[in-house]
Scaffold this active site. Structure first.
Site: not given
Lengths: 271, 423
Positions: B49-50, B110, B115, B117, B121, B190-191, B194
């Site tokens: 995604c980056n 990154s 990070e 991940q 990847q 709540g929903a 975050m």
């Protein structure tokens, strides 16, 4: 050779292990320091074991009971450290071990003459001592778990980031450890005290105002109250930990009281 | 070694462009095949995604396509004008490209330093290229070495120390309160957006029961369906507060919904059971004074979590020089290894050629001296020939091993030509 192993030998080893464990906290974790602490602790335990076996503990009087309890706690330290290498186990267990060892050493220096137990009561005296020692071990474990609990609770209340500072077990696990320890310790203590009371009643110079009897009675009442708070009123957490620590303090007092005030108690296995 | 990486990342391209340049689903294997076929190269595409990065490599031959050509390819493939793509692209060649991949896999490049991940990847990108059949000896060696670099960096430095995501931090806190969650009740109030990720992490702890409450019953049902939870009417919040062991609150309420007085009234019903509260609502849903209650073991809000996250990231920055040193050392090691590997066939051929010349000359000599020498004399002469061969070969072979990888030196090619090794 074996007679040359003294209390100082294993106290010094435990002291070095504690120092290294404390350095782990202050200077950051290092594998060699951890191993050195383990080695020092293991050396202390070895010397302690030889001492316990050679001197035929725990049936040799009050100081030997403290040395025996500290020996069991030293095993608890070593097993815990091996099992939880990332946790600051030693920092909490070793000071208790050292306090018990030092107390035993001080008591030995001022030990009163122990009147011999009549032969027909020997078994009951032995059972009385063993039950009290096992109860003491349980309460000592509860005490260590309580101190850890309070530190962990303080860390969480102050939002210390996970992974920073002293690493400990979760609050739930520490609470369970404390609860189990005192739940096992109480019946052992009670049985030991009942036997002890029966033995004392056989003595001619026994009085209820004997300091040993008063402190031991107080200790038992505090311990019983602690269990009532836990199971009757569902008190948990911080208050339970503080209660265990108070009970542990009174237990120590019960161990040493006869060396401070004259007592008719024949300096058996425990409080 | 001929190697180039051309790509766009979060620093050079806005999110919309990165989204357009991505290779979702079957597009990736199609792009890999097209690039390999068009340029005759080994190809790996790293698509996260980056970043979107294309690694092209070839053992020898023509120069590799540059960023302009790859901008054309990307534009053509994604239906964009190349002129729109080109300014967002960066390119690194040879040793620089090696260093770039090592920086990427170490997470120095990154968005969130340290990070975890990215290592997975990179491995994933390599495996997909392998499945598409576009990996050859260069990229195989490079990506295998990148894996080693990623492991070294994580195990030997503190770059990945601590948690840098708010949701995983929250879960780490919970693990300091509770030992197991199978007998625990989690209450979600709540929903909020975050809360979604945090709820995902909470669900992974496998709690015994998840209760979801919301002012809107539909939303409560929606969130409950996502986490196998039980929707509870908002009017029953007090009962839920009594039974919950873990509370995750994410409402958009303008004022605290659980005041100190309200919670204090419920404490006796909890029978001393502790509670951990993660309040990631803005503004806060729980009165912060609740932390002073005995039963509240943990009350953490979004500001606390953000502050810890920043603290963790600041700490990670301290480990960057150590990571850079590992990358530098590994880059040199990779290039040396590669040079040895690449020069190996030439060295073998050269040695073989000289060995055969030595044998030829030696046999001719022995033939002429037939019968006049003892076995010992023959051994001495053979040893002398061998020694001479080794001494003559020592210098060229050493230079080949040390400098054969240097691009543009032409050393390897010169050796092939000088000694006619291709004949």
């Amino acid at each position: 050779m074996l007679e040359r192993i003294t209390i100082l030998c294993f106290a010094a080893s435990y002291g070095v292990a504690l120092l290294l464990e404390a350095m782990q906290l202050l200077l950051g974790r290092s594998e060699w320091r951890r191993l050195a602490a383990l080695l020092a602790g293991a050396a202390g335990l070895f010397a302690h074991t030889v001492y316990v076996v050679y001197h035929g503990l725990p049936m040799q009087g009050g100081p030997s009971s403290l040395l025996f309890v500290s020996w069991v706690l030293a095993i608890f330290y070593l097993v815990g450290t091996l099992h939880h290498p990332r946790l600051a186990w030693g920092v909490f267990v070793l000071p208790v071990v050292l306090v018990l060892v030092v107390a035993a050493k001080l008591i030995i220096a001022s030990e009163p003459t122990i009147p011999p137990t009549p032969e027909n009561l020997w078994f009951w005296a032995w059972l009385h001592a063993v039950l009290l020692i096992l109860g003491s071990v349980g309460l000592s474990v509860g005490f260590v778990a309580s101190v850890m609990f309070l530190v962990q609770a303080w860390k969480l209340k102050h939002k210390t980031p996970p992974g920073e500072g002293i690493q400990l077990l979760s609050l739930e696990r520490l609470e369970v450890m404390n609860r189990r320890a005192i739940t096992w310790a109480f019946p052992l203590f009670t049985a030991g005290l009942v036997i002890g009371l029966a033995l004392l009643l056989n003595q001619e110079d026994f009085t209820l105002t004997d300091p040993k009897v008063i402190v031991t009675g107080l200790f038992w009442a505090v311990f019983a109250l602690l269990l009532y708070l836990r199971y009757g009123l569902h008190i948990q957490g911080r208050r339970m930990a503080l209660g265990t620590m108070i009970a542990f303090g009174i237990m120590l007092l019960a161990y040493v009281v006869q060396y401070i005030w004259p007592s008719a108690h024949p300096s058996g296995g425990g409080p | 070694m001929m190697l180039i990486v051309v790509g766009a990342n979060f620093r050079t391209a806005p999110m919309e462009l990165r989204e357009t340049l991505a290779f979702p689903g079957g597009k990736l294997s199609r792009a890999l095949s097209e690039l390999s076929a068009r340029y005759g190269t080994e190809t790996v595409i790293l698509d996260t995604c980056n970043r979107v990065e294309i690694y092209l490599a070839r053992l020898t031959g023509e120069a590799l396509p540059d960023a302009d050509l790859l901008a054309e390819f990307l534009g053509e493939f994604h239906g964009l004008p190349a002129a729109k793509v080109r300014p967002a692209l960066y390119a690194h060649r040879g040793a620089e490209a090696v260093q770039h991949l090592f920086r990427v896999v170490s997470s120095l490049d990154s968005l969130v330093l340290g990070e975890g991940q990215i290592a997975g990847q990179v491995k994933d990108a390599y495996e997909k290229a392998q499945q598409a059949g576009t990996v050859g000896p260069v990229l195989h060696a490079l990506f295998q070495h990148a894996r080693i670099v990623g492991k070294r960096v994580r195990s030997e430095t503190g770059i990945a120390q601590g948690k840098a995501s708010v949701s995983s931090l929250a879960v780490d806190y919970l693990k300091q309160v509770f030992d197991h969650f199978g007998d625990k009740t989690v209450l979600v109030i709540g929903a909020g957006k975050m809360g979604e990720l945090t709820l995902k992490h909470l669900k992974a702890l496998r709690p015994g029961r998840i209760l979801v409450t919301n002012r809107s019953p539909d939303k409560a049902r929606e969130v409950a369906a996502l986490c196998n939870g039980v929707p509870v009417p908002f009017e029953h919040l007090d009962q839920c507060l009594v039974s919950a062991d873990v509370i995750l609150s994410t409402t958009g309420a303008p004022e605290p919904i659980v005041t100190l007085e309200r919670f204090q009234r419920l404490v006796p019903q909890r029978q001393g059971r502790p509670v951990a509260i993660i309040d990631i609502a803005v503004p806060r849903d729980f009165d912060p004074r609740l932390i002073h209650l005995d039963v509240v073991d943990l009350l953490i809000n979004i500001d606390d979590l953000q502050a810890i996250r920043e603290h963790v990231l600041r700490n990670r920055v301290k480990h960057v020089p150590a990571v850079e040193a590992i990358i530098q050392a590994e880059q040199e090691r990779f290039l040396k290894d590669w040079s040895r590997r690449r020069a190996a066939p030439a060295i073998a051929k050269l040695y073989e050629q000289w060995e055969s010349i030595r044998k030829e000359v030696q046999e001719e000599c022995f033939r002429k001296l037939n019968g006049k020498l003892t076995a010992e004399d023959l051994a001495i002469i053979e040893g002398a020939f061998r020694l001479m061969q080794n001494k003559l070969l020592h210098a060229p072979l050493s230079v080949l091993r040390e400098q054969g990888h240097e691009e543009g030196s032409g050393l390897l090619e010169a050796i092939y030509k000088l000694f006619r090794l291709r004949d």
